[in-house]
Design an enzyme around this catalytic site. Structure first.
Site, PDB file in Angstrom:
ATOM      1  N   ARG A   1     -20.237  13.149  14.600  1.00 49.72           N
ATOM      2  CA  ARG A   1     -20.646  11.920  13.939  1.00 49.72           C
ATOM      3  C   ARG A   1     -19.485  11.449  13.075  1.00 49.72           C
ATOM      4  O   ARG A   1     -18.537  12.206  12.836  1.00 49.72           O
ATOM      5  CB  ARG A   1     -21.907  12.092  13.096  1.00 49.72           C
ATOM      6  CG  ARG A   1     -21.723  12.962  11.874  1.00 49.72           C
ATOM      7  CD  ARG A   1     -23.018  13.121  11.096  1.00 49.72           C
ATOM      8  NE  ARG A   1     -23.393  11.921  10.374  1.00 49.72           N
ATOM      9  CZ  ARG A   1     -23.042  11.660   9.118  1.00 49.72           C
ATOM     10  NH1 ARG A   1     -22.300  12.507   8.430  1.00 49.72           N
ATOM     11  NH2 ARG A   1     -23.429  10.551   8.520  1.00 49.72           N
TER      12      ARG A   1
ATOM     13  N   GLU B   1     -14.148  10.106   8.174  1.00 52.52           N
ATOM     14  CA  GLU B   1     -14.339  11.517   8.506  1.00 52.52           C
ATOM     15  C   GLU B   1     -14.898  11.632   9.917  1.00 52.52           C
ATOM     16  O   GLU B   1     -15.978  11.139  10.196  1.00 52.52           O
ATOM     17  CB  GLU B   1     -15.316  12.173   7.531  1.00 52.52           C
ATOM     18  CG  GLU B   1     -14.760  12.283   6.123  1.00 52.52           C
ATOM     19  CD  GLU B   1     -15.766  12.895   5.148  1.00 52.52           C
ATOM     20  OE1 GLU B   1     -15.354  13.164   4.006  1.00 52.52           O
ATOM     21  OE2 GLU B   1     -16.942  13.076   5.508  1.00 52.52           O
TER      22      GLU B   1
END
Ligand code: HEM
Lengths: 201, 351, 324
Positions: free
Chosen positions: B228, B270
């Site tokens: 993710r 991220e």
């Protein structure tokens, strides 16, 4: 007096109400007002409960229930002047414990947190412990910057007893450290010094 | 650490003090831009981590880019200053070996010109050319490595790593190395479970996101990693925005001006992935950080437009949680001229 | 009709050996056809074995009983169950060395708690299999443990000699026909702090250990059990799959999940033993009785009748409609 803790974020511990179990041995640990939680539990306990119970108690300056607790005639009754003084004994007691002994912790969050930490070091899961909060809301706070832990923090913000930074006391709590997290409150502008409010009393 | 051979395509740069970090235009284009539409809200945004799109950060399972060598130098500096940034509870050693095996195998397969692994039973030889490392050790024997297995291999891998033990239907953050984090402390969070370390996040608990995400994570099996994306913003290309040092970098949050915002304010992306580890049954959670300056974003018109719209409509709770309050409006104003008001194309990739 | 799609995380293997351990138990060995190592795994992990038995495809989970450190050779030990759905019978009768088969990647729902200061393992019959792997793991990584193994009689007890050789006095055997019984009360009242107890065996044994542990004050976090349900055989029934717009038949020896897969419909799953929760499916409508066999749904969820775990649960009645 029962707990005034309101659940906030999910890392912030919440506590229950001590209830006597049918285990064959019991270890009860309390400080100050936590003594009253044991006295309340005693009212619901079956006859003979305290014959197999060890009680460790840290009396508070204005909350000392030593006499009442002793009258319960536990198999072993021990008092310590401070939580810190109790810890070495606790760690040995947990090591020698048999699985199936019921453990009850009552009183300040510092007492509950430090006893939980000691039990975990002996290999007990924290969910194996019954807890009940009574009395002060004072917190143990770890300064995230210098890693020093300040005991009995009652204000928001609070000064770190080690490095002196002014800390915002968060609800984020570490069971491993038995402490809430303190983060410098005025890092972006050190000249902005907010007033201290008595929040955890 | 040995100096890398000059022929290797790695930049020599810093993530502190004089901040010489820069992205090449190719690195900007391959970044994992985190917005697949013009608005942002927390969601269970997870997908399988496979079939990587060529020319993107997803191409290889463990991405290595031009910042590799300098990032590893920055990590070593952080660990020297604060060894608590890498910790492993005693029962996590086996998971450390699993991590070492996974990272070595992935890197050697993806980048044979830079990394190689020779295995002869438990005798392993690992060569990392960019960092000038050639070590022979016994797999499973900590005394044959200069650090524990987790620290050894993650001193050679970009991004942070959390290692999670599975117990009682939950994951417990019982080991990790965290030097490029968005303001959270491993030393404080180690030992917590999935709901506890996520406790400070606003809105997502109420929306049931963490419950569903945990269920998904528990189902992750060996050989089927997932991923993710998450994002925040950072002033200066500083990798180590730790709470430990917040009192030192915090003041920089007030230094953004309309004049410097393009070069001084960064979108911090991220790329998080999730890997089931074989021997320990633990879950490995690499958090790889990519930094794009606001100016970098303007080189991709779709991204600048989208960033503008996301920042404008971002719920205030999320903006405050991410620490954007000091400069959010300045960034919106900077990006506004790049937003022509027209619809953007679907998906995250540049047009 | 064959199963619609490939087994999740499928690995092609060959059967390298079949060893009869006693009249009831056979051990099956698997390796990669190219001789490359199989994935490493953790003690307590299982694999799903795909069995192509005529036009029926069965997919059944079995614990790996080999050492997690021997990845050239996976082993499972299977007891013949004459009353089951036929999976174990198929393995016993039709699987021979040299056969090509498909297995899943290992996954683990019965992991050791690596924090434990001591592991107390209680097992009966073929429930010994996960402990073979777990003790091998503990010998290698270090850790105190004790195995208490009950069985009907020595001639149907697998692995007693191997385990004795490997773990010596840490193995305690109890043969029913010699009047020997595991003394749960003594064991559960004498363990030092930090001990974790594990049980794998017949359902009555698991239930007994769980209730004894509770009685002796053991916290749930220290008690672990291998909670595989077996997909039981049962009456045939039909089911409507609403989203797919089809009605399918479930045979007596087929699980609902297998029938769904055979129809080519994608349904999520992992353990195929009612434990992991992955295959949880919404019941749109039913007229009859949902026969739940899983360990996943809460009692309230069962009585609400809105969910079913097709890997192990069945149906009896007039009409069942699932949201698939
Ligand atoms: C299992 C591996 C994971 C680890 C170790 C992890 C760790 C963390 C940590 C340490 C934080 C910072 C919390 C703080 O403020 O102190 C965080 C934030 C967050 N995490 Fe996770 N996480 C994981 C998986 C996930 C997953 C699967 C989701 C899926 C929805 C998720 C969603 C979030 C969100 C939405 C935030 C807030 C981030 C922001 O707004 O900047 N995490 N995570």
């Amino acid at each position: 007096m029962s707990s005034r803790i309101v659940p906030t974020i999910l890392s912030r511990p919440v506590y229950g109400t001590l209830t006597p179990t049918t285990a064959s041995a019991h270890l009860l640990i309390a400080d100050a007002d936590g003594g009253t939680a044991i006295l309340d539990l005693a009212k619901a306990a079956p006859a003979g409960f305290f014959d197999s119970a060890e009680v460790c108690y840290v009396p508070g300056a204005d909350a000392d229930f030593s006499d009442e607790l002793q009258q319960l005639s536990p198999r072993q009754f021990h008092t310590s002047p401070t939580i810190q003084a109790l810890l070495p004994r606790l760690s040995r007691t947990f090591e020698r414990l048999h699985m199936g002994t019921s453990v009850y912790l009552a009183g300040s969050e510092s007492l509950i947190g430090l006893a939980t930490q000691s039990a975990m070091q002996a290999g007990l899961d924290y969910q194996a412990l019954q807890t009940e909060h009574r009395g002060t809301l004072a917190r143990r706070v770890q300064c995230v910057h210098c890693k020093g832990t300040t005991e009995n923090v009652t204000t928001q913000p609070a000064e770190c007893a080690h490095c002196g930074l002014l800390l915002f006391v968060r609800d984020h709590y570490s069971r491993r450290l038995a402490a809430f997290q303190g983060v410098n409150i005025n890092a972006e502008d050190p000249t902005d010094v907010p007033p201290k409010i008595e929040e955890f009393t | 650490m040995a100096t890398p051979a000059a022929s290797l395509p790695f930049r020599d740069e810093t993530f502190r003090d004089d901040f010489t970090f820069r992205n090449s235009p190719e690195t900007v284009l391959r970044a994992p831009f985190p917005f697949d539409k013009d608005s942002y809200m927390y969601a269970v945004n997870m997908e399988l981590h496979k079939d990587g799109r060529p020319g993107t950060a997803f191409e290889e399972p463990i991405d290595v880019d031009e910042h590799y060598v300098s990032e590893m130098r920055d990590r070593a500096l952080v660990l020297d200053e604060d060894p608590l940034r890498c910790q492993s509870l005693p029962h996590m050693t086996l998971a450390g070996w699993d991590t070492l095996e996974l990272l070595m195998t992935c890197k050697a397969e993806s980048y044979p010109e830079w990394f190689s692994l020779e295995r002869n039973g438990d005798q392993w030889r690992w060569i990392n050319r960019p960092l000038g490392i050639d070590d022979t050790f016994t797999f499973g024997d900590e005394t044959t490595l200069p650090y524990g297995p987790l620290e050894y291999i993650t001193r050679q891998a970009q991004g942070d790593f959390c290692v999670l033990d599975e117990r009682q239907g939950n994951f417990w953050m019982d080991a990790g190395i965290v030097t490029t984090q968005a303001d959270w402390s491993l030393d404080f969070d180690i030992g917590m479970n999935f709901f506890e370390w996520h406790a400070p996040v606003p809105l997502a608990h109420e929306k049931g996101i963490f419950k569903r995400a945990l269920k998904y994570l528990l189902s992750i099996q060996q050989g089927n990693p997932a991923r993710r994306l998450n994002w925040t913003m950072t002033v200066n290309p500083r990798l180590d925005t730790s709470p430990e040092n917040y009192h030192q970098w915090g003041p920089e949050n007030t230094h953004i001006t309309p004049e410097n915002v393009g070069d001084k304010l960064y979108l911090r992306i991220e790329l998080q992935s999730f890997w089931r580890l074989p021997r320990s049954n633990a879950l490995l959670f690499p958090i790889r950080c990519y930094l794009l300056s606001m100016h970098d974003l303007t080189t991709v018109p779709k991204w600048a437009t989208r960033m503008h719209r996301v920042l404008k409509d971002l719920p205030d709770e999320i903006a405050s949680y991410k620490g954007l309050d000091n400069y959010r409006q300045i960034a919106i104003d900077y990006l506004a001229p790049y937003d022509d008001g027209k619809p953007t194309s679907k998906g995250p990739f540049p047009d | 009709m064959s199963a619609g799609h490939r087994l999740l995380g499928a690995i092609d293997v060959v059967v390298t050996d079949v060893v009869e351990l006693n009249p009831e138990v056979k051990r099956f060995h698997f390796a990669r056809p190219d001789g490359q190592p199989l994935p490493a795994f953790s003690g307590g992990a299982h694999i799903v074995i795909e069995m192509k038995d005529g036009d029926v495809t069965r997919r059944t989970p079995y614990s790996l009983s080999s050492s997690p450190f021997e990845t050239d050779d996976y082993q499972v030990s299977i007891r013949r169950d004459d009353n089951g759905r036929g999976g174990s019978l198929y393995m016993h009768r039709s699987v021979t060395p040299g056969m090509a088969m498909t297995i899943s990647h290992p996954s683990n729902l019965f992991s050791l708690d690596k924090r434990a200061t001591r592991h107390l393992m209680l097992t009966g019959g073929i429930g010994i299999t996960p402990f073979l792997a777990q003790t091998a793991q503990l010998i290698r990584t270090g850790g105190e443990f004790e195995v208490h193994y009950g069985f009907r009689s020595h001639d149907v007890a697998a692995y007693v000699d191997e385990l004795t050789a490997r773990i010596g006095h840490r193995l305690h055997c109890y043969a029913d026909d010699q009047g020997q019984r595991i003394d749960y009360d003594r064991l559960l009242s004498s363990q030092p702090a930090g001990t974790h107890v594990y049980v794998c065996g017949p359902t009555p044994m698991i239930d007994l250990v769980l209730s004894k542990a509770k009685e002796h004050g053991w916290p749930d976090a220290h008690v672990h059990f291998e909670h595989f349900a077996k997909a039981p055989p049962g009456e045939a029934f039909t089911v409507e799959l609403k989203a797919s717009g089809i009605t399918i038949a479930v045979g007596e020896e087929q699980s609902l999940l297998e029938a769904i897969e055979a129809a080519g419909v994608d349904a999520p799953y992992m353990c195929r033993g009612g434990a992991c929760g992955q295959c949880e499916t919404a019941v749109v409508e039913y007229d009859g009785e949902l026969l739940h066999s899983d360990h996943w749904l809460e009692d309230e969820e069962r009585s609400a009748g809105q969910k079913i775990m097709p890997c192990v649960s069945r149906f009896r009645g007039k009409r069942l409609v699932l949201d698939l």
